[in-house]
Design a protein around this motif. Structure first.
Motif, PDB file in Angstrom:
ATOM      1  N   ILE A 133     -19.187 -50.347 -39.800  1.00 23.97           N
ATOM      2  CA  ILE A 133     -20.512 -50.630 -39.241  1.00 23.97           C
ATOM      3  C   ILE A 133     -20.863 -49.526 -38.244  1.00 23.97           C
ATOM      4  O   ILE A 133     -20.188 -49.369 -37.226  1.00 23.97           O
ATOM      5  CB  ILE A 133     -20.534 -52.004 -38.537  1.00 23.97           C
ATOM      6  N   PRO A 134     -21.894 -48.743 -38.515  1.00 25.44           N
ATOM      7  CA  PRO A 134     -22.235 -47.634 -37.609  1.00 25.44           C
ATOM      8  C   PRO A 134     -22.893 -48.134 -36.334  1.00 25.44           C
ATOM      9  O   PRO A 134     -23.297 -49.297 -36.223  1.00 25.44           O
ATOM     10  CB  PRO A 134     -23.217 -46.808 -38.447  1.00 25.44           C
ATOM     11  N   PRO A 135     -23.024 -47.280 -35.328  1.00 23.53           N
ATOM     12  CA  PRO A 135     -23.678 -47.682 -34.069  1.00 23.53           C
ATOM     13  C   PRO A 135     -25.136 -48.075 -34.285  1.00 23.53           C
ATOM     14  O   PRO A 135     -25.819 -47.538 -35.170  1.00 23.53           O
ATOM     15  CB  PRO A 135     -23.567 -46.422 -33.198  1.00 23.53           C
ATOM     16  N   ILE A 136     -25.614 -49.016 -33.486  1.00 21.20           N
ATOM     17  CA  ILE A 136     -27.013 -49.429 -33.537  1.00 21.20           C
ATOM     18  C   ILE A 136     -27.874 -48.308 -32.957  1.00 21.20           C
ATOM     19  O   ILE A 136     -27.589 -47.796 -31.875  1.00 21.20           O
ATOM     20  CB  ILE A 136     -27.219 -50.730 -32.745  1.00 21.20           C
ATOM     21  N   ALA A 182     -20.665 -61.065 -40.166  1.00 18.25           N
ATOM     22  CA  ALA A 182     -19.907 -60.005 -40.850  1.00 18.25           C
ATOM     23  C   ALA A 182     -19.907 -58.717 -40.039  1.00 18.25           C
ATOM     24  O   ALA A 182     -18.879 -58.039 -39.923  1.00 18.25           O
ATOM     25  CB  ALA A 182     -20.488 -59.764 -42.243  1.00 18.25           C
ATOM     26  N   GLN A 183     -21.038 -58.370 -39.464  1.00 17.86           N
ATOM     27  CA  GLN A 183     -21.129 -57.130 -38.692  1.00 17.86           C
ATOM     28  C   GLN A 183     -20.321 -57.201 -37.401  1.00 17.86           C
ATOM     29  O   GLN A 183     -19.631 -56.247 -37.043  1.00 17.86           O
ATOM     30  CB  GLN A 183     -22.600 -56.830 -38.370  1.00 17.86           C
ATOM     31  N   ASN A 242     -24.949 -49.403 -44.799  1.00 16.55           N
ATOM     32  CA  ASN A 242     -24.319 -50.115 -43.683  1.00 16.55           C
ATOM     33  C   ASN A 242     -25.087 -50.030 -42.371  1.00 16.55           C
ATOM     34  O   ASN A 242     -24.567 -50.408 -41.326  1.00 16.55           O
ATOM     35  CB  ASN A 242     -22.885 -49.609 -43.462  1.00 16.55           C
ATOM     36  N   GLU A 243     -26.339 -49.553 -42.395  1.00 16.10           N
ATOM     37  CA  GLU A 243     -27.134 -49.523 -41.167  1.00 16.10           C
ATOM     38  C   GLU A 243     -27.340 -50.968 -40.697  1.00 16.10           C
ATOM     39  O   GLU A 243     -27.793 -51.819 -41.469  1.00 16.10           O
ATOM     40  CB  GLU A 243     -28.470 -48.836 -41.435  1.00 16.10           C
ATOM     41  N   PRO A 244     -27.023 -51.292 -39.436  1.00 20.45           N
ATOM     42  CA  PRO A 244     -26.951 -52.692 -39.009  1.00 20.45           C
ATOM     43  C   PRO A 244     -28.244 -53.495 -39.166  1.00 20.45           C
ATOM     44  O   PRO A 244     -28.238 -54.587 -39.732  1.00 20.45           O
ATOM     45  CB  PRO A 244     -26.542 -52.592 -37.532  1.00 20.45           C
ATOM     46  N   ILE A 245     -29.367 -52.968 -38.673  1.00 20.30           N
ATOM     47  CA  ILE A 245     -30.587 -53.768 -38.638  1.00 20.30           C
ATOM     48  C   ILE A 245     -31.148 -53.998 -40.038  1.00 20.30           C
ATOM     49  O   ILE A 245     -31.484 -55.128 -40.419  1.00 20.30           O
ATOM     50  CB  ILE A 245     -31.624 -53.097 -37.726  1.00 20.30           C
ATOM     51  N   THR A 246     -31.237 -52.954 -40.826  1.00 18.66           N
ATOM     52  CA  THR A 246     -31.743 -53.128 -42.189  1.00 18.66           C
ATOM     53  C   THR A 246     -30.775 -53.946 -43.044  1.00 18.66           C
ATOM     54  O   THR A 246     -31.198 -54.656 -43.952  1.00 18.66           O
ATOM     55  CB  THR A 246     -32.004 -51.772 -42.853  1.00 18.66           C
ATOM     56  N   SER A 247     -29.482 -53.851 -42.750  1.00 18.17           N
ATOM     57  CA  SER A 247     -28.514 -54.676 -43.469  1.00 18.17           C
ATOM     58  C   SER A 247     -28.743 -56.162 -43.203  1.00 18.17           C
ATOM     59  O   SER A 247     -28.598 -56.998 -44.099  1.00 18.17           O
ATOM     60  CB  SER A 247     -27.087 -54.295 -43.065  1.00 18.17           C
TER      61      SER A 247
END
Length: 337
Positions: A160-163, A244-245, A95-100
């Protein structure tokens, strides 16, 4: 005769040489977005939705506006990216935002490449219907896989975790979501702008205008179409993953006909085949939808329909088609002065 043609030829060479340069007005949309962040803090949720819509419309513009690929199923890639992010986050896989977002773009690109190899053998109405069928198949697959996708109820409360481990997604205040969406849009826009002004992008325009001539000069037309369709799908997938995020939620609406039709209307309103048509069309569509829904909640689409008819009849190139002659006159006046 040769002397008479020389100025026109000179002007054509000048236009080609200068086409990639940044115009004085191009930073304006980004400055307006920053001003919106400070001026309307209570509307940042709407602003985030607008930025995602612009990115989605930009992806369609690459396929339809520049390559001339007629599609009514572009939401297939938007939904694929959204579900890629949603499934990985909801089931605790990643769920890491950028790689997701990168994963969402890759999944959509794979679907775009696979479907493009088959669908782009056709054209016209056949292509239009096949793209719609592809989207419907993905929507039905998501509906049938209810154990994983949640079917119509979707996947709520995505974790969704923090960026960068610092900037949290707050469901009440969309500050992080807005700036995150703006940064993603800026990066994708810079890529698309570079692409369309490159020789590759100019070949796409040539294919759109005259496919037979591009075949005659030896251009690999089919592979150019497939690659542009794949890149367009990847950007649409990133837009879906971003949706989605920022909403922490995914459902079947991401794969629906309504979303596919809405992004097509945005592009028609703004003007396709123009980088900033996606910006103008998305703003016009969502702002009008917002205010018309407040004025007349049960029939707000009537106003949008009337506007679309007016644009189709009197501004064939969308809202930018009306503005471009005015900008050219202003530029000529600036040069003369």
């Amino acid at each position: 005769m040769a002397i008479a043609r020389a100025p026109a030829e000179h002007q054509a060479v000048h236009v080609l040489a200068e086409r990639h340069r940044l115009r004085w007005w191009e930073p304006l949309p980004w400055l307006l977005a920053v001003a919106f962040y400070f001026a309307f803090p209570s509307y940042l949720g709407f602003g985030t939705e607008l930025l995602v819509a612009i990115l989605f419309a930009l992806s369609l513009d690459l396929a339809l506006g520049y390559a001339g690929i007629i599609t009514l199923g572009h939401a297939a890639f938007f939904g694929a990216g959204a579900y890629a992010v949603g499934l990985l986050a909801f089931h605790g896989i990643w769920n890491e935002p950028i790689t997701s977002l990168l994963i969402a773009g890759a999944v959509a690109a794979i679907i775009g490449f696979g479907s493009g190899l088959v669908l782009l053998r056709t054209q016209g109405l056949t292509l239009l219907m096949l793209t719609l069928c592809t989207m419907s198949l993905l929507e039905e697959a998501a509906n049938l896989g209810h154990e994983y996708t949640g079917s119509f109820d979707g996947l709520p409360d995505l974790p969704i975790p923090p960026i960068f481990g610092r900037f949290e997604f707050d469901p009440l205040y969309s500050n992080t979501q807005f700036l995150y969406a703006l940064a993603v849009l800026l990066l994708c826009f810079a890529f698309v702008r570079t692409l369309v002004y490159s020789p590759y992008g100019q070949s796409l325009t040539g294919i759109r205008e005259n496919t037979l001539r591009m075949h005659a000069v030896g251009s690999p037309v089919r592979w150019r179409l497939v690659t542009s369709y794949t890149i367009s799908a990847a950007i649409a997938g990133i837009a879906g993953g971003l949706w989605a995020q920022t909403n922490a939620y995914v459902n079947l609406s991401t794969l629906g006909v309504d979303r596919a039709a809405a992004v097509l209307i945005m592009l028609i309103l703004g003007g396709y085949g123009r980088l900033y048509g996606a910006f103008v069309g998305a703003v016009a569509y969502l702002v009008l939808a917002h205010f018309l829904a407040r004025l007349y909640p049960t029939a707000w689409q009537l106003g949008l329909g009337i506007l679309l008819i007016v644009i189709a009849l009197f501004a064939r190139n969308g809202i930018l088609g009306i503005c471009e002659p005015l900008l050219r006159r202003l530029a000529a006046w600036r040069r003369a002065s």
